[in-house]
Design a protein around this motif. Sequence first.
Motif, PDB file in Angstrom:
ATOM      1  N   ASN A 155      59.366  73.203 103.252  1.00  0.00           N
ATOM      2  CA  ASN A 155      58.587  74.410 102.978  1.00  0.00           C
ATOM      3  C   ASN A 155      57.106  74.136 103.219  1.00  0.00           C
ATOM      4  O   ASN A 155      56.450  73.477 102.408  1.00  0.00           O
ATOM      5  N   ARG A 156      56.584  74.654 104.322  1.00  0.00           N
ATOM      6  CA  ARG A 156      55.177  74.427 104.674  1.00  0.00           C
ATOM      7  C   ARG A 156      54.225  75.258 103.816  1.00  0.00           C
ATOM      8  O   ARG A 156      53.009  75.103 103.916  1.00  0.00           O
ATOM      9  N   ASP A 157      54.764  76.101 102.951  1.00  0.00           N
ATOM     10  CA  ASP A 157      53.927  76.878 102.041  1.00  0.00           C
ATOM     11  C   ASP A 157      53.696  76.122 100.732  1.00  0.00           C
ATOM     12  O   ASP A 157      53.642  76.717  99.659  1.00  0.00           O
ATOM     13  N   PHE A 158      53.549  74.822 100.834  1.00  0.00           N
ATOM     14  CA  PHE A 158      53.366  73.977  99.655  1.00  0.00           C
ATOM     15  C   PHE A 158      52.105  73.136  99.807  1.00  0.00           C
ATOM     16  O   PHE A 158      51.870  72.517 100.849  1.00  0.00           O
ATOM     17  N   VAL A 159      51.276  73.136  98.742  1.00  0.00           N
ATOM     18  CA  VAL A 159      50.057  72.335  98.718  1.00  0.00           C
ATOM     19  C   VAL A 159      50.023  71.571  97.397  1.00  0.00           C
ATOM     20  O   VAL A 159      50.382  72.103  96.345  1.00  0.00           O
ATOM     21  N   LEU A 160      49.586  70.325  97.457  1.00  0.00           N
ATOM     22  CA  LEU A 160      49.457  69.491  96.265  1.00  0.00           C
ATOM     23  C   LEU A 160      47.991  69.151  96.037  1.00  0.00           C
ATOM     24  O   LEU A 160      47.340  68.541  96.895  1.00  0.00           O
ATOM     25  N   LEU A 161      47.462  69.557  94.886  1.00  0.00           N
ATOM     26  CA  LEU A 161      46.113  69.183  94.479  1.00  0.00           C
ATOM     27  C   LEU A 161      46.215  67.989  93.531  1.00  0.00           C
ATOM     28  O   LEU A 161      47.043  67.987  92.614  1.00  0.00           O
ATOM     29  N   LEU A 162      45.363  66.996  93.744  1.00  0.00           N
ATOM     30  CA  LEU A 162      45.341  65.811  92.889  1.00  0.00           C
ATOM     31  C   LEU A 162      43.993  65.728  92.191  1.00  0.00           C
ATOM     32  O   LEU A 162      42.947  65.617  92.843  1.00  0.00           O
ATOM     33  N   ALA A 163      44.010  65.771  90.876  1.00  0.00           N
ATOM     34  CA  ALA A 163      42.779  65.713  90.089  1.00  0.00           C
ATOM     35  C   ALA A 163      42.847  64.527  89.142  1.00  0.00           C
ATOM     36  O   ALA A 163      43.803  64.393  88.375  1.00  0.00           O
ATOM     37  N   GLY A 164      41.832  63.686  89.205  1.00  0.00           N
ATOM     38  CA  GLY A 164      41.806  62.548  88.303  1.00  0.00           C
ATOM     39  C   GLY A 164      41.055  61.375  88.887  1.00  0.00           C
ATOM     40  O   GLY A 164      40.379  61.483  89.913  1.00  0.00           O
ATOM     41  N   ALA A 165      41.192  60.247  88.246  1.00  0.00           N
ATOM     42  CA  ALA A 165      40.585  58.991  88.669  1.00  0.00           C
ATOM     43  C   ALA A 165      41.300  57.887  87.914  1.00  0.00           C
ATOM     44  O   ALA A 165      42.059  58.153  86.978  1.00  0.00           O
ATOM     45  N   GLY A 166      41.063  56.654  88.319  1.00  0.00           N
ATOM     46  CA  GLY A 166      41.700  55.560  87.614  1.00  0.00           C
ATOM     47  C   GLY A 166      41.805  54.317  88.453  1.00  0.00           C
ATOM     48  O   GLY A 166      41.318  54.268  89.594  1.00  0.00           O
ATOM     49  N   PRO A 167      42.465  53.303  87.935  1.00  0.00           N
ATOM     50  CA  PRO A 167      42.551  52.022  88.633  1.00  0.00           C
ATOM     51  C   PRO A 167      43.299  52.075  89.953  1.00  0.00           C
ATOM     52  O   PRO A 167      43.114  51.201  90.806  1.00  0.00           O
ATOM     53  N   ASP A 168      44.141  53.087  90.156  1.00  0.00           N
ATOM     54  CA  ASP A 168      44.887  53.208  91.413  1.00  0.00           C
ATOM     55  C   ASP A 168      44.257  54.219  92.367  1.00  0.00           C
ATOM     56  O   ASP A 168      44.922  54.725  93.278  1.00  0.00           O
ATOM     57  N   SER A 169      42.973  54.501  92.180  1.00  0.00           N
ATOM     58  CA  SER A 169      42.300  55.512  93.008  1.00  0.00           C
ATOM     59  C   SER A 169      42.352  55.177  94.487  1.00  0.00           C
ATOM     60  O   SER A 169      42.573  56.065  95.331  1.00  0.00           O
ATOM     61  N   ASP A 170      42.144  53.916  94.848  1.00  0.00           N
ATOM     62  CA  ASP A 170      42.160  53.539  96.272  1.00  0.00           C
ATOM     63  C   ASP A 170      43.522  53.806  96.889  1.00  0.00           C
ATOM     64  O   ASP A 170      43.622  54.325  98.017  1.00  0.00           O
ATOM     65  N   LEU A 171      44.582  53.467  96.168  1.00  0.00           N
ATOM     66  CA  LEU A 171      45.933  53.715  96.666  1.00  0.00           C
ATOM     67  C   LEU A 171      46.184  55.205  96.822  1.00  0.00           C
ATOM     68  O   LEU A 171      46.734  55.662  97.839  1.00  0.00           O
ATOM     69  N   VAL A 172      45.775  55.989  95.839  1.00  0.00           N
ATOM     70  CA  VAL A 172      45.981  57.435  95.882  1.00  0.00           C
ATOM     71  C   VAL A 172      45.220  58.045  97.056  1.00  0.00           C
ATOM     72  O   VAL A 172      45.756  58.897  97.782  1.00  0.00           O
ATOM     73  N   GLU A 173      43.979  57.640  97.254  1.00  0.00           N
ATOM     74  CA  GLU A 173      43.193  58.176  98.365  1.00  0.00           C
ATOM     75  C   GLU A 173      43.829  57.831  99.707  1.00  0.00           C
ATOM     76  O   GLU A 173      43.854  58.668 100.621  1.00  0.00           O
ATOM     77  N   LYS A 174      44.366  56.623  99.820  1.00  0.00           N
ATOM     78  CA  LYS A 174      45.028  56.218 101.069  1.00  0.00           C
ATOM     79  C   LYS A 174      46.280  57.053 101.322  1.00  0.00           C
ATOM     80  O   LYS A 174      46.502  57.541 102.444  1.00  0.00           O
ATOM     81  N   MET A 175      47.080  57.248 100.289  1.00  0.00           N
ATOM     82  CA  MET A 175      48.309  58.019 100.448  1.00  0.00           C
ATOM     83  C   MET A 175      47.999  59.493 100.690  1.00  0.00           C
ATOM     84  O   MET A 175      48.681  60.161 101.478  1.00  0.00           O
ATOM     85  N   ALA A 176      46.963  60.003 100.050  1.00  0.00           N
ATOM     86  CA  ALA A 176      46.599  61.411 100.226  1.00  0.00           C
ATOM     87  C   ALA A 176      46.090  61.690 101.627  1.00  0.00           C
ATOM     88  O   ALA A 176      46.400  62.731 102.224  1.00  0.00           O
ATOM     89  N   SER A 177      45.300  60.768 102.167  1.00  0.00           N
ATOM     90  CA  SER A 177      44.705  60.984 103.501  1.00  0.00           C
ATOM     91  C   SER A 177      45.747  61.052 104.603  1.00  0.00           C
ATOM     92  O   SER A 177      45.487  61.607 105.670  1.00  0.00           O
ATOM     93  N   ALA A 178      46.929  60.522 104.339  1.00  0.00           N
ATOM     94  CA  ALA A 178      47.998  60.524 105.348  1.00  0.00           C
ATOM     95  C   ALA A 178      48.874  61.765 105.265  1.00  0.00           C
ATOM     96  O   ALA A 178      49.837  61.889 106.031  1.00  0.00           O
ATOM     97  N   ARG A 179      48.516  62.692 104.375  1.00  0.00           N
ATOM     98  CA  ARG A 179      49.368  63.856 104.149  1.00  0.00           C
ATOM     99  C   ARG A 179      48.554  65.142 104.273  1.00  0.00           C
ATOM    100  O   ARG A 179      47.642  65.378 103.491  1.00  0.00           O
ATOM    101  N   PRO A 180      48.909  65.997 105.218  1.00  0.00           N
ATOM    102  CA  PRO A 180      48.108  67.206 105.462  1.00  0.00           C
ATOM    103  C   PRO A 180      48.181  68.240 104.344  1.00  0.00           C
ATOM    104  O   PRO A 180      47.321  69.119 104.259  1.00  0.00           O
ATOM    105  N   TYR A 181      49.165  68.131 103.467  1.00  0.00           N
ATOM    106  CA  TYR A 181      49.323  69.137 102.420  1.00  0.00           C
ATOM    107  C   TYR A 181      48.628  68.738 101.115  1.00  0.00           C
ATOM    108  O   TYR A 181      48.658  69.482 100.136  1.00  0.00           O
ATOM    109  N   VAL A 182      47.989  67.566 101.073  1.00  0.00           N
ATOM    110  CA  VAL A 182      47.378  67.053  99.845  1.00  0.00           C
ATOM    111  C   VAL A 182      45.870  67.295  99.861  1.00  0.00           C
ATOM    112  O   VAL A 182      45.204  67.111 100.878  1.00  0.00           O
TER     113      VAL A 182
END
Length: 395
Positions: free
Chosen positions: A249-276
């Motif tokens: 379903n391309r009508d899906f978007v995920l917003l991620l709000a927060g911060a923490g010790p895994d921020s670098d991992l989250v930013e890397k995974m998010a940048s690879a996904r057009p819906y994030v």
Amino acid sequence: MSRLDSKGFIKMQGKAMAERNRMGSNVIGIVQPFVPNYRVGLFDAIDEQLAEHGYKLEVWHASPRGRVAARGNSAEGRWSVPVAQHRASFGRRNVTFRNIMGRARRSAAVVAGLASTNLETYLLALDPQVRLMLWGHGKNYTAGNNAIDGSIEAWLCKRSHHLFSYTESGKEHLVLRGNDPEKVTVVVNTTDTTRLVAAKALVSTTESKSIRERFGLGGRFVGLFVGAFDGPKELPFLFEAADKVFSENRDFVLLLAGAGPDSDLVEKMASARPYVRLVGRLDTEDLARISTVVDAVLMPGRIGLVAVDALALGIPVITTNYPYHAPEADYLSAGEDSLWTSFSVDSYAAGIDSLVKDRARLAALAAGALDRGREFSAEASAGRFVNGVLSGLTQ
């Protein structure tokens, strides 16, 4: 029982005032490792309500360090009293000590955390000059139970004048461990929902439309993760499930709000996904604004106070039967204000997808969340807490 017109409450208040006069202090001290920003509204309300009975709140706290500091959510208030905190590690076990004994002996009561790892609590429990009360989950929700810890905490409970739990299940556990039910108050943990709901009411249609345009949301289904970027939140699990939803379903978007010790991992995974979309840390006003474009809160891992925020905002939570939810997960009612699935990527993805495709069911859950959310407020929780303190002062 009405705080204003109950004879029993007035009698209890009189006893508490007499106890205060006997001890020569009007300070109620609360011990905290640090003050998260979501606690400010509750402590403000406790301070105000204690003042009605002649008492003053002091929160004795340190500053966060390491992975906790990385969340960026510490705060202070008019009741803040900074104290030194010392920490030591023994293998996987961390223990802390805060030098608060002088303050404790000069206070009417001290409310400390119900935990075996706070060394100063043992001293508080053994000191006849200290009127100790304990505040905590009531039982271990977020990790496996340890028999030694359980025995220590049971001993601490026996030496305390009052106990506070977050939930009815926490109280039930304490009572089963031999504590008098009259000695236990269910506070109901909460954020400052009054402020949050008021902030949402001020968000205009134009502002909400601007948010949609800024993040390229259009009319798509918007899921929001909000919380610490750390292990218990199961963010890799969330990304894997969200990938499956987006593939169907391309009508899906995920917003991620927060911060923490895994921020670098989250930013890397998010940048690879057009819906994030990464939206950063959200304060109360930011969360209120973002909530106007959100369809569901997506939390496959540990649920804490986000449950209260989601209910207050009228947003359904989609979660799993993750084994180590915080006690606030008990506030959600499956099928009425939230959707629960098994703790598997496929099941969770299917659960999200079912609401993406069924807007009528989504609307029904949202209505249930909004109705349930009216039960939570910092003012109400503060009232329960203060009544418990007054009761403990007479024990």
